[in-house]
Design an enzyme around this catalytic site. Sequence first.
Site, PDB file in Angstrom:
ATOM      1  N   GLY A  85       0.834  -1.205   0.000  1.00 46.80           N
ATOM      2  CA  GLY A  85       0.000   0.000   0.000  1.00 46.80           C
ATOM      3  C   GLY A  85       0.864   1.249   0.000  1.00 46.80           C
ATOM      4  N   ASP A 113       2.614  -0.394  12.069  1.00 48.08           N
ATOM      5  CA  ASP A 113       2.573  -1.701  12.739  1.00 48.08           C
ATOM      6  C   ASP A 113       3.878  -2.487  12.649  1.00 48.08           C
ATOM      7  OD1 ASP A 113       2.407  -2.147  10.018  1.00 48.08           O
ATOM      8  OD2 ASP A 113       0.811  -3.629  10.139  1.00 48.08           O
ATOM      9  N   ARG A 161     -24.625   6.197  12.996  1.00 46.97           N
ATOM     10  CA  ARG A 161     -24.202   6.337  11.601  1.00 46.97           C
ATOM     11  C   ARG A 161     -22.768   5.840  11.443  1.00 46.97           C
ATOM     12  NH1 ARG A 161     -28.836   7.234  11.230  1.00 46.97           N
ATOM     13  NH2 ARG A 161     -29.946   8.832  10.026  1.00 46.97           N
ATOM     14  N   GLU A 182     -14.940   9.827  21.763  1.00 51.87           N
ATOM     15  CA  GLU A 182     -15.371   9.255  23.034  1.00 51.87           C
ATOM     16  C   GLU A 182     -14.798   7.870  23.294  1.00 51.87           C
ATOM     17  OE1 GLU A 182     -16.837  12.674  22.847  1.00 51.87           O
ATOM     18  OE2 GLU A 182     -17.522  11.416  21.217  1.00 51.87           O
ATOM     19  N   THR A 222       4.445   2.556   5.654  1.00 55.12           N
ATOM     20  CA  THR A 222       3.073   2.091   5.846  1.00 55.12           C
ATOM     21  C   THR A 222       2.348   3.043   6.787  1.00 55.12           C
ATOM     22  OG1 THR A 222       1.700   0.385   6.899  1.00 55.12           O
ATOM     23  CG2 THR A 222       3.991   0.462   7.584  1.00 55.12           C
ATOM     24  N   MET A 228      -8.216   2.944   8.787  1.00 53.46           N
ATOM     25  CA  MET A 228      -7.369   1.843   8.340  1.00 53.46           C
ATOM     26  C   MET A 228      -6.451   1.376   9.474  1.00 53.46           C
ATOM     27  SD  MET A 228      -6.341   2.751   4.421  1.00 53.46           S
ATOM     28  CE  MET A 228      -7.423   2.211   3.092  1.00 53.46           C
ATOM     29  N   ASP A 232       0.024   2.228   8.675  1.00 50.19           N
ATOM     30  CA  ASP A 232      -0.499   1.470   9.824  1.00 50.19           C
ATOM     31  C   ASP A 232       0.355   1.586  11.087  1.00 50.19           C
ATOM     32  OD1 ASP A 232      -2.358   0.647   7.986  1.00 50.19           O
ATOM     33  OD2 ASP A 232      -1.533  -1.359   7.727  1.00 50.19           O
ATOM     34  N   ARG A 279      -5.413  -2.251   9.168  1.00 46.38           N
ATOM     35  CA  ARG A 279      -5.474  -3.710   9.055  1.00 46.38           C
ATOM     36  C   ARG A 279      -5.877  -4.284  10.398  1.00 46.38           C
ATOM     37  NH1 ARG A 279      -0.555  -6.616   6.048  1.00 46.38           N
ATOM     38  NH2 ARG A 279       0.463  -5.807   7.903  1.00 46.38           N
TER      39      ARG A 279
END
Length: 326
Positions: A14, A133, A250, A191, A129, A173, A131, A175
């Site tokens: 990505g 991670d 929503r 919250e 990335t 996002m 993420d 993952r």
Amino acid sequence: MGTFNCIGVLTSGGDAPGMNAAIRAVTRAAISKGIRVKGIFRGYKGLVTNEISELYSDSVSNIIQRGGTILKTARCAEFMTPEGRQVAYDNMVKEGIEALVVIGGDGSLTGARIFAQEFNVPCIGLPGTIDNDLFGTDTTIGYDTALNTIVEAIDKIRDTATSHERLFFIEVMGRDAGFLALNGAIAGGAEAAIIPEYITEEDQLEEFIKRGFRKSKNSSIVLVAESKSKGGALDIVERMKKDFPGYDARVSILGHLQRGGSPTAHDRIIASRMGAAAVDALLEDQRNVMIGIVRDEIVYVPFTRAIKNDKQVKPELIDMLRQLCI
């Protein structure tokens, strides 16, 4: 000290804002040390299909501020096979490329590790990335920009959530990593954050509802980490309708807009530092390592550690979010 005539650079997986800054840094740092640089297009696919071009200093002019990657990125099924990797290696040799700098995430670095082992190719990884991670680095290239994009979206959604007195679940996002959701929630004044690292979505949702989130507020925002294993915001809202009817809930799924945009100063700086450090690492005879930044210092992290170890979300941040959203 290692000596190289030519190195290759590719972006894989990505895309992440700051990848162009990293390409620029790798290219110019190498050229400054008398090393030629070849750009490999569309990630590992370009190695297999021989989409390779030489990069010069002016090839990377005026790209530091651009999101995405000028080298493009693609998935490559062929590279996952020994035969495909052999073709990739043969193309590398033909092009005179003696080492690789791979900019990408977990899967990209896994590919580099296997390739390096099979063909004894020096490979250096850069953590590209959104993420955040990858283990062994405080932050990854693109994470800060994505976080800022999320906060901007939360601010806008809060305007409509307040106007209609609604509960919004915003899916981000990551993952199966909750860094964007948790830190986005803290920065956006949300919250709660429902993240895969912390118990189960069911438990977190129930806990959030039981806290009486509407006692003092006319609207609420909850960030949800996308999760292949546990589902995302749509699954949460379906459960809300079933178990907690009466709430006007929503969903907003931010999706790929989190990947785009001009990189923040922070992402430009770490991408530049990491890119230059990748060239230094090769010259120091390092191989099969990812460049990380820990406490503002460059570190070398073996691929096996960066890929196999899970980066932990700090429990104290979860506790802090609970305290600040009362």
